[in-house]
Design a protein around this motif. Structure first.
Motif, PDB file in Angstrom:
ATOM      1  N   THR A 109       4.450  12.265  -4.912  1.00 46.63           N
ATOM      2  CA  THR A 109       5.668  12.893  -4.416  1.00 46.63           C
ATOM      3  C   THR A 109       5.678  12.833  -2.885  1.00 46.63           C
ATOM      4  N   PHE A 110       4.488  12.833  -2.292  1.00 46.07           N
ATOM      5  CA  PHE A 110       4.353  12.944  -0.849  1.00 46.07           C
ATOM      6  C   PHE A 110       3.990  11.637  -0.150  1.00 46.07           C
ATOM      7  N   TYR A 111       3.810  10.557  -0.901  1.00 54.38           N
ATOM      8  CA  TYR A 111       3.516   9.288  -0.240  1.00 54.38           C
ATOM      9  C   TYR A 111       3.885   8.096  -1.128  1.00 54.38           C
ATOM     10  N   LEU A 112       3.994   6.963  -0.464  1.00 62.24           N
ATOM     11  CA  LEU A 112       4.136   5.659  -1.117  1.00 62.24           C
ATOM     12  C   LEU A 112       3.036   4.752  -0.593  1.00 62.24           C
ATOM     13  N   PHE A 113       2.382   4.050  -1.479  1.00 58.34           N
ATOM     14  CA  PHE A 113       1.447   3.012  -1.059  1.00 58.34           C
ATOM     15  C   PHE A 113       2.262   1.905  -0.410  1.00 58.34           C
ATOM     16  N   ALA A 114       1.853   1.469   0.783  1.00 54.36           N
ATOM     17  CA  ALA A 114       2.570   0.386   1.449  1.00 54.36           C
ATOM     18  C   ALA A 114       1.761  -0.911   1.449  1.00 54.36           C
ATOM     19  N   GLN A 115       0.468  -0.805   1.822  1.00 50.00           N
ATOM     20  CA  GLN A 115      -0.333  -2.025   1.903  1.00 50.00           C
ATOM     21  C   GLN A 115      -1.814  -1.656   1.973  1.00 50.00           C
ATOM     22  N   ASP A 116      -2.641  -2.488   1.365  1.00 49.69           N
ATOM     23  CA  ASP A 116      -4.092  -2.329   1.444  1.00 49.69           C
ATOM     24  C   ASP A 116      -4.570  -3.070   2.689  1.00 49.69           C
ATOM     25  N   LYS A 117      -5.179  -2.359   3.615  1.00 46.83           N
ATOM     26  CA  LYS A 117      -5.623  -2.984   4.857  1.00 46.83           C
ATOM     27  C   LYS A 117      -6.810  -3.924   4.648  1.00 46.83           C
ATOM     28  N   LYS A 118      -7.549  -3.769   3.533  1.00 47.22           N
ATOM     29  CA  LYS A 118      -8.672  -4.658   3.222  1.00 47.22           C
ATOM     30  C   LYS A 118      -8.211  -5.864   2.406  1.00 47.22           C
ATOM     31  N   ASN A 119      -6.945  -5.858   1.997  1.00 54.32           N
ATOM     32  CA  ASN A 119      -6.331  -6.941   1.216  1.00 54.32           C
ATOM     33  C   ASN A 119      -6.945  -7.105  -0.171  1.00 54.32           C
ATOM     34  N   THR A 120      -7.539  -6.030  -0.690  1.00 49.89           N
ATOM     35  CA  THR A 120      -8.049  -6.051  -2.059  1.00 49.89           C
ATOM     36  C   THR A 120      -6.886  -5.964  -3.040  1.00 49.89           C
ATOM     37  N   ILE A 121      -5.927  -5.088  -2.741  1.00 48.23           N
ATOM     38  CA  ILE A 121      -4.707  -4.959  -3.537  1.00 48.23           C
ATOM     39  C   ILE A 121      -3.684  -5.905  -2.927  1.00 48.23           C
ATOM     40  N   LYS A 122      -3.196  -6.829  -3.718  1.00 48.42           N
ATOM     41  CA  LYS A 122      -2.317  -7.883  -3.189  1.00 48.42           C
ATOM     42  C   LYS A 122      -0.879  -7.433  -2.981  1.00 48.42           C
ATOM     43  N   ARG A 123      -0.409  -6.493  -3.797  1.00 49.59           N
ATOM     44  CA  ARG A 123       0.993  -6.102  -3.661  1.00 49.59           C
ATOM     45  C   ARG A 123       1.189  -5.293  -2.378  1.00 49.59           C
ATOM     46  N   SER A 124       2.405  -5.362  -1.858  1.00 48.30           N
ATOM     47  CA  SER A 124       2.762  -4.572  -0.681  1.00 48.30           C
ATOM     48  C   SER A 124       4.211  -4.116  -0.823  1.00 48.30           C
ATOM     49  N   LEU A 125       4.491  -3.003  -0.177  1.00 50.03           N
ATOM     50  CA  LEU A 125       5.820  -2.402  -0.254  1.00 50.03           C
ATOM     51  C   LEU A 125       6.827  -3.253   0.504  1.00 50.03           C
ATOM     52  N   ILE A 126       7.950  -3.539  -0.155  1.00 53.89           N
ATOM     53  CA  ILE A 126       9.041  -4.264   0.487  1.00 53.89           C
ATOM     54  C   ILE A 126      10.119  -3.282   0.930  1.00 53.89           C
ATOM     55  N   ASN A 127      10.438  -2.326   0.031  1.00 53.24           N
ATOM     56  CA  ASN A 127      11.554  -1.420   0.302  1.00 53.24           C
ATOM     57  C   ASN A 127      11.437  -0.186  -0.575  1.00 53.24           C
ATOM     58  N   PHE A 128      12.068   0.907  -0.131  1.00 51.37           N
ATOM     59  CA  PHE A 128      12.212   2.084  -0.980  1.00 51.37           C
ATOM     60  C   PHE A 128      13.577   2.702  -0.744  1.00 51.37           C
ATOM     61  N   ASP A 129      14.056   3.423  -1.758  1.00 50.82           N
ATOM     62  CA  ASP A 129      15.343   4.092  -1.690  1.00 50.82           C
ATOM     63  C   ASP A 129      15.223   5.415  -2.431  1.00 50.82           C
ATOM     64  N   ILE A 130      15.786   6.462  -1.871  1.00 47.24           N
ATOM     65  CA  ILE A 130      15.808   7.765  -2.524  1.00 47.24           C
ATOM     66  C   ILE A 130      17.223   7.988  -3.036  1.00 47.24           C
ATOM     67  N   ARG A 131      17.347   8.302  -4.340  1.00 41.36           N
ATOM     68  CA  ARG A 131      18.660   8.395  -4.995  1.00 41.36           C
ATOM     69  C   ARG A 131      18.771   9.690  -5.773  1.00 41.36           C
ATOM     70  N   ASP A 132      20.005  10.017  -6.134  1.00 46.75           N
ATOM     71  CA  ASP A 132      20.296  11.129  -7.045  1.00 46.75           C
ATOM     72  C   ASP A 132      19.629  12.430  -6.606  1.00 46.75           C
ATOM     73  N   VAL A 133      19.782  12.788  -5.323  1.00 48.04           N
ATOM     74  CA  VAL A 133      19.185  14.006  -4.785  1.00 48.04           C
ATOM     75  C   VAL A 133      19.987  15.218  -5.261  1.00 48.04           C
ATOM     76  N   THR A 134      19.300  16.164  -5.910  1.00 42.42           N
ATOM     77  CA  THR A 134      19.935  17.415  -6.352  1.00 42.42           C
ATOM     78  C   THR A 134      18.995  18.564  -6.054  1.00 42.42           C
ATOM     79  N   THR A 135      19.548  19.768  -6.023  1.00 47.86           N
ATOM     80  CA  THR A 135      18.757  20.987  -5.843  1.00 47.86           C
ATOM     81  C   THR A 135      19.153  21.993  -6.908  1.00 47.86           C
ATOM     82  N   ASN A 136      18.218  22.865  -7.247  1.00 51.82           N
ATOM     83  CA  ASN A 136      18.478  23.965  -8.208  1.00 51.82           C
ATOM     84  C   ASN A 136      18.343  25.279  -7.450  1.00 51.82           C
TER      85      ASN A 136
END
Length: 136
Positions: A109-136
């Protein structure tokens, strides 16, 4: 040459300082959602990542349950972009904020993985979007 080197480091320092400031992604309904890049190095866990971390602020005088969907897109060297969407919930006390910290460092909830600095994990974040924001 010395002037060019000093100028380069001055620009690098200024852009790095700006990158650490909170950026507002969403504002409405008395709520602000902010984000910033962060570098996470934890030798004990073997983590050396770049992350996007979040802060959620409640500007109302009542506790708020914030609900939203986050659409994230990752890519790696072997596949095309892979969008993923997930729903999140966070409780925010009245007139306060909650944000990424040591206690919630494993709560997505508090973070997104963007990139592994050691390059062990090959995927990297391209984009993010926050949608459908509601409050109770």
């Amino acid at each position: 040459m010395k002037t060019i080197t000093l100028l380069f480091f001055a620009i690098l320092f200024a852009s790095n300082a700006k990158a650490q400031e909170w950026q507002t992604y969403y504002e409405g309904q008395g709520i602000t959602i902010q984000y910033r890049p962060a570098e996470i190095d934890d030798a004990q866990l073997g983590i050396s990542h770049k992350r996007i971390v979040f802060r959620y602020e409640n500007k109302t005088d009542k506790e708020v349950q914030l609900n939203f969907n986050r659409l994230i897109t990752y890519s790696d060297s072997e596949t095309a972009a892979k969008p993923q969407e997930k729903k999140y919930h966070v409780s925010i006390p009245a007139n306060s904020s909650v944000e990424y910290n040591q206690a919630n460092s494993m709560d997505k909830t508090f973070y997104l993985f963007a990139q592994d600095k050691k390059n062990t994990i090959k995927r990297s974040l391209i984009n993010f979007d926050i949608r459908d924001v509601t409050t109770n």
